[in-house]
Design a protein around this motif. Structure first.
Motif, PDB file in Angstrom:
ATOM      1  N   GLN A   7      49.209  36.645  41.073  1.00  0.00           N
ATOM      2  CA  GLN A   7      48.973  37.364  42.324  1.00  0.00           C
ATOM      3  C   GLN A   7      47.854  36.711  43.119  1.00  0.00           C
ATOM      4  OE1 GLN A   7      48.391  41.614  41.980  1.00  0.00           O
ATOM      5  NE2 GLN A   7      47.238  41.687  43.877  1.00  0.00           N
ATOM      6  N   ARG A   8      46.911  36.053  42.451  1.00  0.00           N
ATOM      7  CA  ARG A   8      45.790  35.417  43.136  1.00  0.00           C
ATOM      8  C   ARG A   8      46.271  34.465  44.210  1.00  0.00           C
ATOM      9  NH1 ARG A   8      40.876  35.928  41.784  1.00  0.00           N
ATOM     10  NH2 ARG A   8      40.295  33.965  42.691  1.00  0.00           N
ATOM     11  N   ARG A  10      48.693  34.821  46.151  1.00  0.00           N
ATOM     12  CA  ARG A  10      49.213  35.555  47.305  1.00  0.00           C
ATOM     13  C   ARG A  10      48.131  36.335  48.049  1.00  0.00           C
ATOM     14  NH1 ARG A  10      52.922  36.527  43.151  1.00  0.00           N
ATOM     15  NH2 ARG A  10      52.195  38.658  42.874  1.00  0.00           N
ATOM     16  N   VAL A  11      46.893  36.224  47.619  1.00  0.00           N
ATOM     17  CA  VAL A  11      45.794  36.977  48.222  1.00  0.00           C
ATOM     18  C   VAL A  11      45.056  36.083  49.211  1.00  0.00           C
ATOM     19  CG1 VAL A  11      43.611  38.132  47.734  1.00  0.00           C
ATOM     20  CG2 VAL A  11      45.551  38.459  46.213  1.00  0.00           C
ATOM     21  N   TYR A 150      37.631  40.400  45.327  1.00  0.00           N
ATOM     22  CA  TYR A 150      38.481  40.721  46.466  1.00  0.00           C
ATOM     23  C   TYR A 150      39.260  41.984  46.111  1.00  0.00           C
ATOM     24  CZ  TYR A 150      37.404  35.884  47.646  1.00  0.00           C
ATOM     25  OH  TYR A 150      36.746  34.725  47.937  1.00  0.00           O
ATOM     26  N   GLU A 151      39.381  42.905  47.054  1.00  0.00           N
ATOM     27  CA  GLU A 151      40.032  44.194  46.800  1.00  0.00           C
ATOM     28  C   GLU A 151      41.421  44.030  46.187  1.00  0.00           C
ATOM     29  OE1 GLU A 151      40.282  48.143  46.316  1.00  0.00           O
ATOM     30  OE2 GLU A 151      38.507  47.177  47.121  1.00  0.00           O
ATOM     31  N   ASP A 152      42.196  43.092  46.674  1.00  0.00           N
ATOM     32  CA  ASP A 152      43.550  42.892  46.143  1.00  0.00           C
ATOM     33  C   ASP A 152      43.563  42.405  44.699  1.00  0.00           C
ATOM     34  OD1 ASP A 152      44.692  43.757  48.484  1.00  0.00           O
ATOM     35  OD2 ASP A 152      45.134  41.749  49.244  1.00  0.00           O
ATOM     36  N   LEU A 153      42.410  42.011  44.183  1.00  0.00           N
ATOM     37  CA  LEU A 153      42.334  41.509  42.806  1.00  0.00           C
ATOM     38  C   LEU A 153      41.616  42.482  41.880  1.00  0.00           C
ATOM     39  CD1 LEU A 153      41.737  37.761  43.603  1.00  0.00           C
ATOM     40  CD2 LEU A 153      43.868  38.906  42.997  1.00  0.00           C
ATOM     41  N   LEU A 155      42.615  45.471  39.744  1.00  0.00           N
ATOM     42  CA  LEU A 155      43.838  46.047  39.213  1.00  0.00           C
ATOM     43  C   LEU A 155      43.573  47.394  38.561  1.00  0.00           C
ATOM     44  CD1 LEU A 155      45.180  42.754  37.619  1.00  0.00           C
ATOM     45  CD2 LEU A 155      45.504  43.611  39.941  1.00  0.00           C
ATOM     46  N   THR A 172      33.794  45.057  46.879  1.00  0.00           N
ATOM     47  CA  THR A 172      34.849  44.285  47.524  1.00  0.00           C
ATOM     48  C   THR A 172      34.644  44.449  49.023  1.00  0.00           C
ATOM     49  OG1 THR A 172      36.455  46.083  47.763  1.00  0.00           O
ATOM     50  CG2 THR A 172      36.432  44.914  45.623  1.00  0.00           C
TER      51      THR A 172
END
Length: 187
Positions: A7-8, A10-11, A150-153, A155, A172
Motif C-alpha cells: 500500500q505504501r 499507492r500513498v 502518514y495517515e494512510d499508513l 492501519l 500524522t
C-alpha cells in the motif's frame, strides 16, 4: 503486513505531506510544552521532520552503535555537523554531546507503518524497541513517545512480537492522537 507494505506505493508521500505532519505536531500541546525534542533524520520512506529544527527548542538526534549490541544514543544536533552511518542514516558525530533519554521531553519515533495501538514496523533492526524497552534499571523519567507517520499508513492492527514496544501517541497530517492500549493476549 505484506499487503500493507504494498500500500505504501499507492500513498502520496512528499514535502507537502511532510509539512502537514510537522504542522500537526507543532499545533499539539505535547510539542508546545516540550523543551528537548528527540528527532530522527528521515530515510526516504519516512516523514521528514527536519524542518522542526527551525523552532526555538533543543533538538537531539540518534546515533547508531553496533557494539556491544545494536543500540541508540541521543546527541545534540547541529544540521551542518552531521555524518553518515554506513547504512546511509545521517547522525550527529561521535564528538556531539550525548543527552540522556531521561532529559528528552518528547521523542519522535520513525516507522514505515503504525497501527492504532502504537505498534510499528520499522526497518527490522530493533533499535527503537531496545531503546524504549521497560528496564526499570533506575529510570526515573520517560519521554513522551510519538510515532510519526502518514495517515494512510496507520492501519487497524499490525502483528506484534513480544519485544515490540508501542509508542504512546501518533502524529500524522490529521493531528496528534493517543494510541489505544493493546490487550496482552492480542499481541
Amino acid at each position: 503486513v505484506d499487503a500493507a507494505v504494498a500500500q505504501r506505493g499507492r500513498v502520496a508521500l512528499g514535502p507537502a505531506v511532510d509539512a502537514a505532519v510537522c504542522a500537526a505536531l507543532r499545533g499539539s500541546a505535547a510539542y508546545q510544552g516540550a523543551n528537548t525534542v528527540g528527532i530522527y533524520l528521515a530515510l526516504p520512506d519516512e516523514v521528514d521532520v527536519l524542518r522542526l529544527t527551525a523552532d526555538a527548542k533543543r533538538f537531539v538526534a540518534p546515533r547508531m552503535h553496533e557494539a556491544p549490541e545494536p543500540h541508540l544514543t541521543f546527541h545534540e544536533m547541529r544540521e551542518g555537523e552531521l555524518e553518515t552511518h554506513p547504512w546511509g542514516v545521517r547522525q550527529p558525530p561521535a564528538t556531539a554531546a550525548q543527552v540522556a533519554l531521561a532529559d528528552i521531553d518528547l521523542l519522535l519515533v520513525p516507522g514505515l507503518l503504525f497501527d492504532g495501538t502504537g505498534v510499528r514496523v520499522g526497518f527490522g533492526k530493533g533499535y527503537y524497541d531496545r531503546l524504549l524497552a521497560p528496564s526499570g534499571a533506575g529510570r526515573t523519567r520517560w519521554p513522551l513517545t510519538v510515532g510519526v507517520a502518514y495517515e494512510d499508513l496507520v492501519l487497524a492492527r499490525l502483528p506484534a512480537a513480544p519485544h515490540d514496544v508501542a509508542v504512546g501517541h501518533l502524529v500524522t497530517e490529521a493531528g496528534l492522537r493517543v494510541t489505544e492500549p493493546r490487550a496482552a493476549a492480542g499481541c
